[in-house]
Design an enzyme around this catalytic site. Structure first.
Site, PDB file in Angstrom:
ATOM      1  N   ARG A 240      54.391  33.960  33.513  1.00  0.00           N
ATOM      2  CA  ARG A 240      54.394  34.750  34.738  1.00  0.00           C
ATOM      3  C   ARG A 240      54.269  36.215  34.358  1.00  0.00           C
ATOM      4  O   ARG A 240      54.833  36.647  33.348  1.00  0.00           O
ATOM      5  CB  ARG A 240      55.701  34.545  35.524  1.00  0.00           C
ATOM      6  CG  ARG A 240      55.826  33.198  36.226  1.00  0.00           C
ATOM      7  CD  ARG A 240      54.827  33.033  37.357  1.00  0.00           C
ATOM      8  NE  ARG A 240      55.012  31.791  38.092  1.00  0.00           N
ATOM      9  CZ  ARG A 240      54.250  30.702  37.925  1.00  0.00           C
ATOM     10  NH1 ARG A 240      53.271  30.703  37.044  1.00  0.00           N
ATOM     11  NH2 ARG A 240      54.473  29.621  38.652  1.00  0.00           N
ATOM     12  N   GLU A 269      49.996  40.031  41.191  1.00  0.00           N
ATOM     13  CA  GLU A 269      48.805  39.214  41.453  1.00  0.00           C
ATOM     14  C   GLU A 269      48.850  38.666  42.873  1.00  0.00           C
ATOM     15  O   GLU A 269      49.940  38.458  43.399  1.00  0.00           O
ATOM     16  CB  GLU A 269      48.703  38.066  40.438  1.00  0.00           C
ATOM     17  CG  GLU A 269      49.830  37.041  40.542  1.00  0.00           C
ATOM     18  CD  GLU A 269      49.663  35.866  39.586  1.00  0.00           C
ATOM     19  OE1 GLU A 269      49.465  36.094  38.375  1.00  0.00           O
ATOM     20  OE2 GLU A 269      49.742  34.730  40.075  1.00  0.00           O
ATOM     21  N   HIS A 288      45.000  33.427  36.940  1.00  0.00           N
ATOM     22  CA  HIS A 288      46.043  32.398  37.149  1.00  0.00           C
ATOM     23  C   HIS A 288      45.413  31.009  37.350  1.00  0.00           C
ATOM     24  O   HIS A 288      45.643  30.357  38.369  1.00  0.00           O
ATOM     25  CB  HIS A 288      46.950  32.766  38.335  1.00  0.00           C
ATOM     26  CG  HIS A 288      48.265  32.037  38.332  1.00  0.00           C
ATOM     27  ND1 HIS A 288      49.426  32.558  38.828  1.00  0.00           N
ATOM     28  CD2 HIS A 288      48.606  30.799  37.888  1.00  0.00           C
ATOM     29  CE1 HIS A 288      50.412  31.689  38.700  1.00  0.00           C
ATOM     30  NE2 HIS A 288      49.940  30.603  38.128  1.00  0.00           N
TER      31      HIS A 288
HETATM   32  C1  DGY Z   1      52.570  26.488  37.927  1.00  0.00           C
HETATM   33  O1  DGY Z   1      52.484  25.256  37.848  1.00  0.00           O
HETATM   34  O2  DGY Z   1      53.648  27.080  38.008  1.00  0.00           O
HETATM   35  C2  DGY Z   1      51.285  27.250  37.942  1.00  0.00           C
HETATM   36  O3  DGY Z   1      51.498  28.582  37.635  1.00  0.00           O
HETATM   37  C3  DGY Z   1      50.594  27.101  39.264  1.00  0.00           C
HETATM   38  O4  DGY Z   1      51.327  27.699  40.237  1.00  0.00           O
END
Ligand code: DGY
Length: 322
Positions: A240, A269, A288
């Site tokens: 993240r 984002e 992402h």
């Molecule tokens: C997750 O699985 O957390 C990915 O980042 C998709 O949101």
């Protein structure tokens, strides 16, 4: 005949998932894929047994408190959980289901893509060609960092971190890691455990961030910790954006302290990504897309529907978080 479970689905999912939702459940879909506000979700939840959401729908405590009593489950099409107040769900007796494992392989594919792209200067190479500026082959053209036989430090050795270690071994990389708890001997598979992030960083010419976003991990890659990395380190983030202090990483990318970064996730984002990342030639970026592979995405939806069926049948649910 018992009626089908009612599910509110907040985003447009893959066709295969939506077909199954229509067949097995009484699903309210979101065909125009607009982002639903908290008020809209609460209003549309009346009479629903479950919500199927994504990371784009934050369910904070005050929203969860307003959900009707019919809602027995919140299912998120993600392994990340930071957008849901788990304590609030727990205190309402609402189960939370996620998609562990289904995301491992595709996310690690992107981690490898980012590591290779950053180390081998893919952004600069592509730009040179797209600008029609490549005029000759030279022995010194776009020299990058060797990945093969490199050393990779992994911060967060959960399912994704362990899968990354496995793939990186295919490049004969030495694996080092820090995790809240040490893995078993079998799970380590030769990786070396570092008891603190401060001890891992100086030993990580490649650093991959694969830890979840929690109050403890947010902002962990700040200026002081970047200073601990070897000069010319390569940083990869598929976890993240919040785990990274953008200003500190951007300064390090400009000075060369960090030679290159491969980033799939960002603070702010999608629309407020720090513009410096978009300009720096030593940043290889993707939007992402870690879990955005067809089979995996379909498997994520299936895992949630399977889990809901088990929950409603009173069976144990392997992908239940609370
Ligand atoms: C997750 O699985 O957390 C990915 O980042 C998709 O949101």
């Amino acid at each position: 005949m018992t009626s089908k479970p009612r599910i509110l689905v907040t985003r447009t999912l893959m066709e295969a998932n939506e077909n199954r939702l229509r067949a097995e459940f009484d699903a309210t879909l979101n065909p125009d894929d607009h982002i639903m506000s908290a008020d809209e979700i609460v209003a549309a939840s009346h009479g629903m047994d479950a919500l199927l959401i994504c990371v784009t729908e934050p369910l904070i405590a005050t929203t969860i408190e307003r959900l009707p009593d019919t809602v027995k489950a919140i299912m998120t099409l993600s392994v990340g959980m930071e957008h849901i107040d788990l304590d609030a769900a727990k205190s309402r007796g609402i189960a939370v289901l996620s998609t562990p494992d289904a995301v491992n392989d595709p996310t690690v594919e992107v981690a490898m893509l980012l590591m290779l792209g950053a180390a081998r200067r893919a952004t600069e190479g592509a730009a040179l060609m797209r600008k029609h500026a490549w005029t000759e082959w030279t022995p010194r053209l776009l020299l990058g960092t060797d990945v093969t036989n490199g050393t990779l430090g992994i911060f967060g050795m959960g399912r994704i971190g362990r899968t990354l270690a496995q793939r990186a071994r295919g490049f004969d990389m030495t694996i080092r890691y820090h995790n809240r708890t040490r893995l078993s001997f079998e799970e380590e598979a030769g990786a070396s455990y570092y008891t603190s992030i401060e001890s891992l960083l100086p030993a990580s010419p490649f650093l991959a961030i694969t830890a979840p976003s929690t109050p403890e991990t947010r902002g962990f890659l700040n200026a002081e910790r970047i200073a601990l990395l070897p000069d010319g380190a390569i940083v990869v983030n598929i976890a993240r954006g919040e785990l990274v202090d953008d200003d500190a990483l951007i300064d390090a990318l400009k000075s060369g302290k960090v030679a290159a970064a491969g980033l799939d996730v960002f603070n702010g984002e999608p629309t407020n990504v720090n513009p410096a990342y978009l300009e720096l030639p030593n940043v290889f970026i993707t939007p992402h897309i870690g879990s955005a592979a067809r089979n995996a995405r379909a498997a994520m939806g299936d895992m949630l529907m399977d889990g809901l069926n088990l929950l409603l049948a009173g069976e144990p649910v392997p992908n239940r978080v609370v």
